[in-house]
Design a protein around this motif. Structure first.
Motif, PDB file in Angstrom:
ATOM      1  N   ILE A 151      73.424  14.929  60.708  1.00 21.79           N
ATOM      2  CA  ILE A 151      72.094  14.730  60.125  1.00 21.79           C
ATOM      3  C   ILE A 151      71.296  16.031  60.185  1.00 21.79           C
ATOM      4  N   TYR A 152      71.376  16.671  61.339  1.00 19.35           N
ATOM      5  CA  TYR A 152      70.710  17.962  61.473  1.00 19.35           C
ATOM      6  C   TYR A 152      71.196  18.939  60.405  1.00 19.35           C
ATOM      7  N   ALA A 153      72.504  19.004  60.234  1.00 14.22           N
ATOM      8  CA  ALA A 153      73.076  19.974  59.297  1.00 14.22           C
ATOM      9  C   ALA A 153      72.571  19.724  57.888  1.00 14.22           C
ATOM     10  N   LYS A 154      72.442  18.465  57.514  1.00 12.51           N
ATOM     11  CA  LYS A 154      72.016  18.144  56.150  1.00 12.51           C
ATOM     12  C   LYS A 154      70.528  18.395  55.929  1.00 12.51           C
ATOM     13  N   ASN A 155      69.739  18.302  56.989  1.00 15.99           N
ATOM     14  CA  ASN A 155      68.286  18.378  56.833  1.00 15.99           C
ATOM     15  C   ASN A 155      67.689  19.529  57.620  1.00 15.99           C
ATOM     16  N   ASP A 156      68.505  20.553  57.807  1.00 12.86           N
ATOM     17  CA  ASP A 156      68.151  21.610  58.728  1.00 12.86           C
ATOM     18  C   ASP A 156      67.234  22.626  58.070  1.00 12.86           C
ATOM     19  N   TYR A 157      66.012  22.798  58.645  1.00 12.95           N
ATOM     20  CA  TYR A 157      65.132  23.796  58.055  1.00 12.95           C
ATOM     21  C   TYR A 157      65.664  25.199  58.276  1.00 12.95           C
ATOM     22  N   HIS A 158      66.557  25.360  59.252  1.00 19.94           N
ATOM     23  CA  HIS A 158      67.139  26.683  59.465  1.00 19.94           C
ATOM     24  C   HIS A 158      67.926  27.131  58.234  1.00 19.94           C
ATOM     25  N   GLU A 159      68.507  26.177  57.532  1.00 21.26           N
ATOM     26  CA  GLU A 159      69.284  26.511  56.338  1.00 21.26           C
ATOM     27  C   GLU A 159      68.392  26.743  55.130  1.00 21.26           C
ATOM     28  N   HIS A 160      67.178  26.172  55.175  1.00 20.75           N
ATOM     29  CA  HIS A 160      66.249  26.341  54.061  1.00 20.75           C
ATOM     30  C   HIS A 160      65.185  27.374  54.410  1.00 20.75           C
ATOM     31  N   GLY A 161      65.518  28.237  55.376  1.00 16.70           N
ATOM     32  CA  GLY A 161      64.558  29.196  55.916  1.00 16.70           C
ATOM     33  C   GLY A 161      63.953  30.101  54.864  1.00 16.70           C
ATOM     34  N   GLY A 162      62.670  30.457  55.089  1.00 16.82           N
ATOM     35  CA  GLY A 162      62.023  31.425  54.229  1.00 16.82           C
ATOM     36  C   GLY A 162      61.216  30.791  53.125  1.00 16.82           C
TER      37      GLY A 162
END
Lengths: 370, 370
Positions: A289-300
């Motif tokens: 769940i974290y991986a799918k909704n991770d703000y770290h991946e949508h950073g910036g």
């Protein structure tokens, strides 16, 4: 000032990163930058802005020969605008990493100019430095932070996440127009549904600022305005763009983050109490769940409306957040968002929507009273 | 208008319930009222306000002899102010359940007066009806909705949840003072930590309204003002009272609710995909978390500052929400919150805090420039 950018942009990019900004700076930022080197295209450069000795030592430790690596430049900046500092210190701490980085984003930097300026530091200071040193795009009244939120139904753009806590209707209207362009160019949505955050969905609700913004958005040709959205709609996928003031936007995002964190803590505590064996079984589910909704991946998050790309990363950015933010910011530039924003706002300026709305309001006020 | 209530209140209470308001009205409301009969003390009465035939038929079906039961009164109201109706319809639909119920809350109702007026209907209409028909307590400028939020660290009070989207600093200041009283009297907290919602914790941040509110809260003797709180702090237990405008408060609560709902959906979907067997194992854990943090159990938010108890229940209230709201609202009255609010605001009025703050501001502006 016109950007005259080709859209989309294919030339090599220069990306300035504030190495000193963020809760985990400089280590996490440096680590993220080094990881991002692998994502660069030929000719792209990362410009490390911050305390030179720290940067050089760290790169050496990682076995990177910054003296010969053509992908790396280092710009020394001795000072740091701290998280709690007033934003106006960007004028006083002229040798700070935030000031230097945003000066590199200015057209005045000429050949040294960076296409992207990225910082996980003091947000208000970044907003002020970008406005002062990089300036606004043509037709833009105030810049706004556009955060791509990884909601469960797919990403949506929230604007403004905190640049402008007390906006005028025209600011909010332009936020809607600019984020609409970003949703088309970056998220690839053909006709983004643009909603305006309010206390309820009924037309009579809300402040005068909200009602005037609604009238402007409604009157904008080519904009798929869907009406008011409430807090409860936000994570339900009803809109692709949500427009709100910086105070509401900031509070909403941070509260949702806090809520999710608390909820996972509560789940972990309950699992421990109920059946500790379940904790290990549940862990991979949480990770997915974290991986799918991770703000770290949508950073910036871009500060939309700035002439250039001022990209604001989460204060608690980790190395992978920075790497993702660098990747996303280069994509933002390559998709030609800014030139399309200028074209669109110029087109709307010619129509003089605020004046149209004012006249329509006067006419309806003069109309027969029922 | 002074309440002259004894504090705490021990006399029997009359509770008016708007049977027609709410997403699941009238069935869920009626069912909740019937369940609440068991919670009444001797002499207490429930006054059912709404369409008489619907109420009478429903009570008969449930085997309740409303003609002889001393705990029950029925007040006929043919009209309904719908969820989407403009609030001002409470003046037009004079035979609506919201209008009738709030008129029962007025001192003008004399012996018929109800101590509590509860509705899960149109919130803005309730706010208007309460202000029009029940009136404000002495010294109160504007009423605000005080929601008790069942956060993971324990309950906290958020004010305002949507009565006043565009408040003045003095309104927000009074919200802080009133919610402080409520936290003491109802939650039993000795020195509630009162925070002001802002975009960041630094003093320089936020709008002029927020900064002026801060100055007023800071200058208030006997108030444990802890400074700005951010959205991320909200669920972290840093404050017992959080003050904010109606737009931010409403958005925050609804977004958090939507976020939690989406998150549980996402968890269920992941569990199904990963290992369907885990779903049934996980179910009791979810139920326990829901039970501990269930807004249905904390149902009923008082519109603080009203002369009487106007209690606003969640639009999606179920029967158990209504039962809990009736119980909580009677407790609110019995704890003597209103008389303490009047005493406290009167005491502060004598000190003229806004004038003190204005003078202090002028003095510091005249001070030597460093």
């Amino acid at each position: 000032m016109s950007t005259n950018q080709q859209s989309p942009v294919s030339s090599p990019l220069r990306v300035a990163v504030d190495i000193m900004g963020g809760d985990h700076a400089p280590d996490a930022i440096l680590k993220g930058c080094v990881a991002a080197l692998a994502d660069l295209r030929p000719g792209d450069k990362l410009v490390f802005v911050g305390r030179g000795p720290v940067i050089r030592e760290s790169l050496e430790e990682r076995g990177i020969d910054y003296r010969t690596d053509p992908r790396i430049e280092i710009v020394d900046a001795e000072q740091v605008v701290e998280m709690g500092d007033p934003a106006k210190l960007v004028r006083v701490k002229t040798d700070s990493s935030i000031t230097r980085a945003h000066q590199l984003g200015s057209r005045r930097a000429a050949a040294q100019r960076c296409d992207v300026v990225l910082s996980a530091g003091n947000t208000a200071a970044c907003v002020m430095a970008a406005t002062l040193f990089m300036g606004r795009l043509d037709h833009v009244m105030r810049p706004g932070i556009a955060v791509t939120v990884p909601a469960f139904h797919g990403p949506l753009i929230l604007i403004d996440a905190g640049a402008n806590p007390d906006p005028k209707p025209e600011h909010l209207w332009q936020y809607g127009v600019m984020a609409d362009v970003m949703a088309r160019q970056v998220l690839g949505i053909k006709s983004p549904r643009v909603g305006l955050m309010n206390i309820g969905s009924e037309e009579a609700k809300g402040t005068d600022v909200i009602k005037q913004t609604r009238d402007l958005l409604k009157a904008t040709p080519g904009l798929n305005y869907i009406g008011y959205v409430e807090g409860r709609d936000f994570f339900e996928g009803v809109a692709d763009v949500v427009v709100t003031d910086g105070l509401v936007g900031n509070t909403l995002l941070k509260a949702a983050e806090g809520m999710a964190k608390s909820l996972f803590k509560a789940i972990a505590a309950e699992l421990m109490e109920y059946d500790p064996g379940l904790v290990t079984q549940f862990e991979p589910v949480v990770k997915r769940i974290y991986a799918k909704n991770d703000y770290h991946e949508h950073g910036g998050a871009p500060l939309l409306g700035i002439d250039g790309a001022c990209i604001i990363a989460h204060g608690s950015s980790e190395a992978r957040t920075i790497r993702a933010a660098i990747r996303n910011s280069m994509n933002f530039v390559r998709m030609g968002v800014n030139s399309e924003i200028e074209r669109r706002l110029g087109e709307l300026e010619a129509l003089n929507i605020p004046e149209q709305v004012r006249l329509a309001g006067e006419q309806s006020a003069e109309g027969v009273q029922v």
